[in-house]
Design an enzyme around this catalytic site. Structure first.
Site, short mmCIF file in Angstrom:
data_model
loop_
_atom_site.label_atom_id
_atom_site.label_comp_id
_atom_site.label_asym_id
_atom_site.label_seq_id
_atom_site.Cartn_x
_atom_site.Cartn_y
_atom_site.Cartn_z
CD GLU A 73 -9.43 -1.65 7.68
OE1 GLU A 73 -10.29 -1.72 6.80
OE2 GLU A 73 -8.23 -1.40 7.44
N GLY A 104 -6.92 -0.16 9.77
CA GLY A 104 -6.17 -0.97 10.73
C GLY A 104 -6.80 -2.35 10.86
NE ARG A 105 -6.12 -6.00 5.90
CZ ARG A 105 -5.74 -5.24 4.87
NH1 ARG A 105 -6.63 -4.47 4.29
NH2 ARG A 105 -4.51 -5.24 4.43
N GLY A 120 0.83 -1.21 0.00
CA GLY A 120 0.00 0.00 0.00
C GLY A 120 0.86 1.25 0.00
CE LYS A 154 -18.57 12.90 26.65
NZ LYS A 154 -17.17 12.77 26.90
CE LYS A 155 -25.63 20.12 26.01
NZ LYS A 155 -26.82 19.78 26.75
CG ASP A 188 -1.98 -0.45 8.30
OD1 ASP A 188 -2.88 0.41 8.30
OD2 ASP A 188 -1.93 -1.41 7.50
NE ARG A 193 -1.97 -4.65 -1.75
CZ ARG A 193 -1.53 -4.13 -0.61
NH1 ARG A 193 -0.53 -4.69 0.04
NH2 ARG A 193 -2.08 -3.05 -0.09
CG ASP A 229 1.39 -3.12 9.94
OD1 ASP A 229 2.37 -2.48 9.53
OD2 ASP A 229 0.67 -3.82 9.21
CB THR A 245 2.78 0.46 6.12
OG1 THR A 245 1.43 0.15 6.46
CG2 THR A 245 3.67 0.10 7.28
CG ASP A 285 3.97 -6.96 7.50
OD1 ASP A 285 3.33 -6.52 6.52
OD2 ASP A 285 3.43 -7.48 8.48
P1 ATP Z 1 0.90 -2.86 3.49
O1 ATP Z 1 1.36 -2.86 4.92
O2 ATP Z 1 0.56 -1.53 3.00
O3 ATP Z 1 -0.11 -3.93 3.18
P2 ATP Z 1 2.89 -4.66 2.49
O4 ATP Z 1 4.27 -4.43 2.01
O5 ATP Z 1 2.75 -5.47 3.75
O6 ATP Z 1 2.20 -3.25 2.61
P3 ATP Z 1 1.87 -6.85 0.86
O7 ATP Z 1 0.77 -6.85 -0.14
O8 ATP Z 1 1.78 -7.77 2.01
O9 ATP Z 1 2.02 -5.33 1.33
O10 ATP Z 1 3.26 -7.17 0.10
C1 ATP Z 1 3.65 -6.40 -1.02
C2 ATP Z 1 4.33 -7.28 -2.02
O11 ATP Z 1 5.53 -7.83 -1.46
C3 ATP Z 1 3.55 -8.49 -2.49
O12 ATP Z 1 2.58 -8.19 -3.47
C4 ATP Z 1 4.67 -9.34 -3.07
O13 ATP Z 1 5.06 -8.88 -4.34
C5 ATP Z 1 5.81 -9.07 -2.07
N1 ATP Z 1 5.82 -10.16 -1.07
C6 ATP Z 1 4.97 -10.33 -0.04
N2 ATP Z 1 5.25 -11.47 0.64
C7 ATP Z 1 6.30 -12.05 0.00
C8 ATP Z 1 7.05 -13.25 0.20
N3 ATP Z 1 6.77 -14.10 1.19
N4 ATP Z 1 8.06 -13.51 -0.66
C9 ATP Z 1 8.34 -12.66 -1.66
N5 ATP Z 1 7.68 -11.52 -1.91
C10 ATP Z 1 6.67 -11.21 -1.10
#
Ligand code: ATP
Length: 319
Positions: A222, A170-171, A11, A213-214, A127, A72, A129, A125, A103
């Protein structure tokens, strides 16, 4: 090292552009060329790779989103996809890669590093997270966007004496809801990390109403459930007129705050320092305002937690 690459993945988050700028300028400062890989790991596999000079990253520090676009890419999770990616990097003579993302993106960087290709991760990100770093790039901007929205909703909540449920992103991580709730004096904060019973929430809302309280603001991450469903339940159980606002994607965009720009600049520059020093399989972060780095494996194995003292403080201040 004479040539490195940079990509954004997952993202988008405000401040990614400032991080790209820092990577490009810091590398060029050290006499190293930088290539931008467009559309994340998908663009890496497809060879969507272009040189970035000093001017290419001008006028982006204040812009949200990412000038390198993001995507992605399931294929990069496979051995074949990763090999294709490394072939492209070698074809362009790129000797190391900086990955800006969450991550999931770090798993991609780790996969490259495990195959002997130098890669460093920068946390971007909204989040917040990722456990090893106090803050991720984009969190502060998203937080301020949420606060601005809640301030506006509060005006209406007060004027109409209503209860408002506000669903924020925030999932799995409640940081955005927690910080926004504290910063906005919400009566209740509902986050995935803490199980607050509906009967307690109802009790608190009734108590507030009884002392005159108003309005009441309830901030829901989320990941806890649908804000709409929670709003309905609260109205049924309290008999207070309740409205719901789902903030959605406005939380992702916008000009990054000063804090995010500075964080992105510091982290991007540190990632370049590491890669030029021959490091690989590392991620950069900030702990107690110090820029730090860690092994990707170790960083990703750290259990995520929220600052429960902030949650407790919010409860104490919203009696
Ligand atoms: P956000 O926190 O915004 O979701 P993110 O980096 O965690 O960001 P993901 O969709 O989990 O987003 O991962 C982004 C991309 O990273 C994936 O589409 C893929 O291309 C790559 N990726 C994720 N996991 C792996 C993995 N285990 N091995 C190799 N590439 C990966």
């Amino acid at each position: 090292m004479k040539r490195i690459g940079v990509l954004t993945s997952g993202g988008d988050s405000p401040g990614m552009n400032a991080a790209i700028r820092a990577v490009v300028r810091k590398a060029i400062y050290h006499g190293v060329e930088v290539y931008g890989i467009y559309y994340g790991f998908a663009g890496l596999i497809n060879g969507d790779i272009h040189k970035l000079d000093v001017g290419a990253v001008g006028d982006i520090i204040h812009r949200g989103g990412t000038m390198l676009y993001t995507a992605r890419c399931e294929e990069f999770k496979t051995e074949e996809g990763q090999k294709k990616g490394i072939e492209q990097l070698e074809k362009f003579g790129i000797e190391g890669l900086i990955v800006i993302g969450g991550d999931g993106s770090f798993q991609g960087a780790k996969a490259l590093s495990n195959r002997g290709y130098p890669a460093i991760g920068v946390p971007g990100t909204i989040d917040n997270d990722i456990a090893y770093t106090d803050f991720t790039i984009g969190f502060d901007t998203a937080l301020n966007t949420v606060i601005e929205a809640i301030d506006k909703i509060r005006d209406t909540a007060t004027s109409h004496e209503r209860t408002y449920v506000i669903e924020v992103m925030g999932r799995d991580a409640g940081d955005l809801a927690l910080w926004a709730g504290l910063a906005d004096g919400a009566e209740t904060i509902m986050i995935p990390e803490i199980d607050d019973s509906m009967s307690d929430i109802v009790k608190r809302l009734r108590r507030g109403h009884d002392r005159g309280k108003k309005h009441s603001i309830i901030v829901v991450a989320e990941g806890v459930g649908s804000g709409v469903d929670i709003g309905k339940e609260i109205q049924e159980k309290t008999n207070l007129e309740t409205r719901v606002t789902v903030l959605g994607h406005i939380q992702r965009g916008g000009s990054p705050t000063a804090r995010d720009r500075v964080l992105a600049s510091r982290l991007g520059a540190k990632a370049v320092d590491l890669i030029l020093a021959g490091d690989s399989g590392k991620v950069v972060g900030i702990v107690s305002n110090d820029i730090v780095y860690d092994d990707i494996d170790h960083a990703l194995s750290m259990p995520r937690s929220i600052d429960e003292s902030l949650y407790q403080l919010s409860k104490e201040l919203s009696i």
